[in-house]
Design a protein around this motif. Sequence first.
Motif, PDB file in Angstrom:
ATOM      1  N   ALA A  37       3.694   1.807   8.537  1.00  0.00           N
ATOM      2  CA  ALA A  37       2.688   2.573   9.283  1.00  0.00           C
ATOM      3  C   ALA A  37       2.969   4.079   9.186  1.00  0.00           C
ATOM      4  N   ARG A  40       1.712   5.121   5.846  1.00  0.00           N
ATOM      5  CA  ARG A  40       0.243   5.096   5.899  1.00  0.00           C
ATOM      6  C   ARG A  40      -0.299   6.287   6.689  1.00  0.00           C
ATOM      7  N   ALA A  96      -3.203   2.262   1.911  1.00  0.00           N
ATOM      8  CA  ALA A  96      -2.009   1.527   1.484  1.00  0.00           C
ATOM      9  C   ALA A  96      -1.579   2.018   0.102  1.00  0.00           C
ATOM     10  N   ALA A  99      -0.134   5.419   0.419  1.00  0.00           N
ATOM     11  CA  ALA A  99       1.206   5.334   1.021  1.00  0.00           C
ATOM     12  C   ALA A  99       2.233   4.964  -0.044  1.00  0.00           C
ATOM     13  N   ALA A 103       5.244   7.375  -1.278  1.00  0.00           N
ATOM     14  CA  ALA A 103       6.568   6.824  -0.966  1.00  0.00           C
ATOM     15  C   ALA A 103       7.530   6.948  -2.148  1.00  0.00           C
ATOM     16  N   ARG A 109      10.529  10.386   1.757  1.00  0.00           N
ATOM     17  CA  ARG A 109      11.314   9.266   2.292  1.00  0.00           C
ATOM     18  C   ARG A 109      12.423   9.769   3.219  1.00  0.00           C
ATOM     19  N   GLU A 128      10.673  -3.271  10.040  1.00  0.00           N
ATOM     20  CA  GLU A 128      10.211  -3.855   8.774  1.00  0.00           C
ATOM     21  C   GLU A 128       9.725  -2.814   7.793  1.00  0.00           C
ATOM     22  N   ILE A 132      14.599  -1.230   4.222  1.00  0.00           N
ATOM     23  CA  ILE A 132      15.267  -1.144   5.527  1.00  0.00           C
ATOM     24  C   ILE A 132      16.681  -1.738   5.482  1.00  0.00           C
TER      25      ILE A 132
HETATM   26  O1   DC Z   1       4.153  -2.271   4.711  1.00  0.00           O
HETATM   27  P1   DC Z   1       2.881  -1.487   4.333  1.00  0.00           P
HETATM   28  O2   DC Z   1       1.972  -2.288   3.451  1.00  0.00           O
HETATM   29  O3   DC Z   1       2.192  -0.944   5.519  1.00  0.00           O
HETATM   30  O4   DC Z   1       3.419  -0.243   3.463  1.00  0.00           O
HETATM   31  C1   DC Z   1       2.557   0.633   2.784  1.00  0.00           C
HETATM   32  C2   DC Z   1       3.322   1.310   1.664  1.00  0.00           C
HETATM   33  O5   DC Z   1       4.305   2.194   2.219  1.00  0.00           O
HETATM   34  C3   DC Z   1       4.096   0.393   0.727  1.00  0.00           C
HETATM   35  O6   DC Z   1       3.305  -0.079  -0.353  1.00  0.00           O
HETATM   36  C4   DC Z   1       5.237   1.257   0.248  1.00  0.00           C
HETATM   37  C5   DC Z   1       5.478   2.211   1.389  1.00  0.00           C
HETATM   38  N1   DC Z   1       6.658   1.856   2.193  1.00  0.00           N
HETATM   39  C6   DC Z   1       7.894   2.207   1.696  1.00  0.00           C
HETATM   40  O7   DC Z   1       7.989   2.745   0.612  1.00  0.00           O
HETATM   41  N2   DC Z   1       9.006   1.983   2.442  1.00  0.00           N
HETATM   42  C7   DC Z   1       8.941   1.384   3.629  1.00  0.00           C
HETATM   43  N3   DC Z   1      10.066   1.164   4.307  1.00  0.00           N
HETATM   44  C8   DC Z   1       7.685   0.978   4.139  1.00  0.00           C
HETATM   45  C9   DC Z   1       6.554   1.213   3.391  1.00  0.00           C
END
Ligand code: DC
Length: 220
Positions: A37, A40, A96, A99, A103, A109, A128, A132
């Motif tokens: 989120a 996003r 999405a 994002a 990312a 990040r 999540e 992580i």
């Molecule tokens: O979990 P989500 O579909 O809402 O995540 C959207 C995008 O955000 C996902 O395709 C990659 C990025 N993302 C990330 O790189 N690292 C995370 N810990 C969470 C999401």
Amino acid sequence: MKKRAVITIDGPAGAGKTSIAKIVSRKLGYNYIDTGAMYRAISWKAFREKIDLKAKEKLIKMVRNTKIELKNRAGMVRVYLDGKDITNKIRGKRLAEGASILATVPEVREQLMKIQRRMGSSGGIVVEGRDIGTVVFPRADYKFYLDASIKERALRKYRELKVKGEEGQLAELEKAIRSRDKRDRTRGVAPLKIAPDAVVIDSTDMSKKEVVEFILKRIQ
Ligand code: DC
């Protein structure tokens, strides 16, 4: 079970991380952190301010000047961007994809990881995302990697978007998920991968209830 534990759930798009993390956190009386989120929310702001996702310097500056908060309210998580509740605006396909693209930028990040670590500093959380258990909380108490077949994940996303009023073709959605997964798995920084000490759950033929029970059993 360890008190005020840190529980991580990683996995690809549509594996059910959000629904499972929500239920598990509620059952344990923990906070829930949806890191997707946060990406996003940045994606939403970038589109709104017409910032080209390839214009890295602009993007990094914007993220550094943005306040993102996740607030747990009555078992629900609300996402605040610069003080404004944008929870209901960040679920679509386009955001999405955005994002996933932003990312890939290490500085973006880094900034979001600072917030995630701060939020999790006293434990009692279910977090999540994609990195992580591997990068954000490598010493987490319990790690899970939630997966499902691509067909099943596309179907879950299709149903989720339909409920939210966004129509789409299943085949098209599957293609979008494949491409997002590929980007998330192959990026240079913090790619999606299974932490060596994570428990892998293939939820293709499992109900939400079964996945939740499996997780609770493992940690208790
Ligand atoms: O979990 P989500 O579909 O809402 O995540 C959207 C995008 O955000 C996902 O395709 C990659 C990025 N993302 C990330 O790189 N690292 C995370 N810990 C969470 C999401």
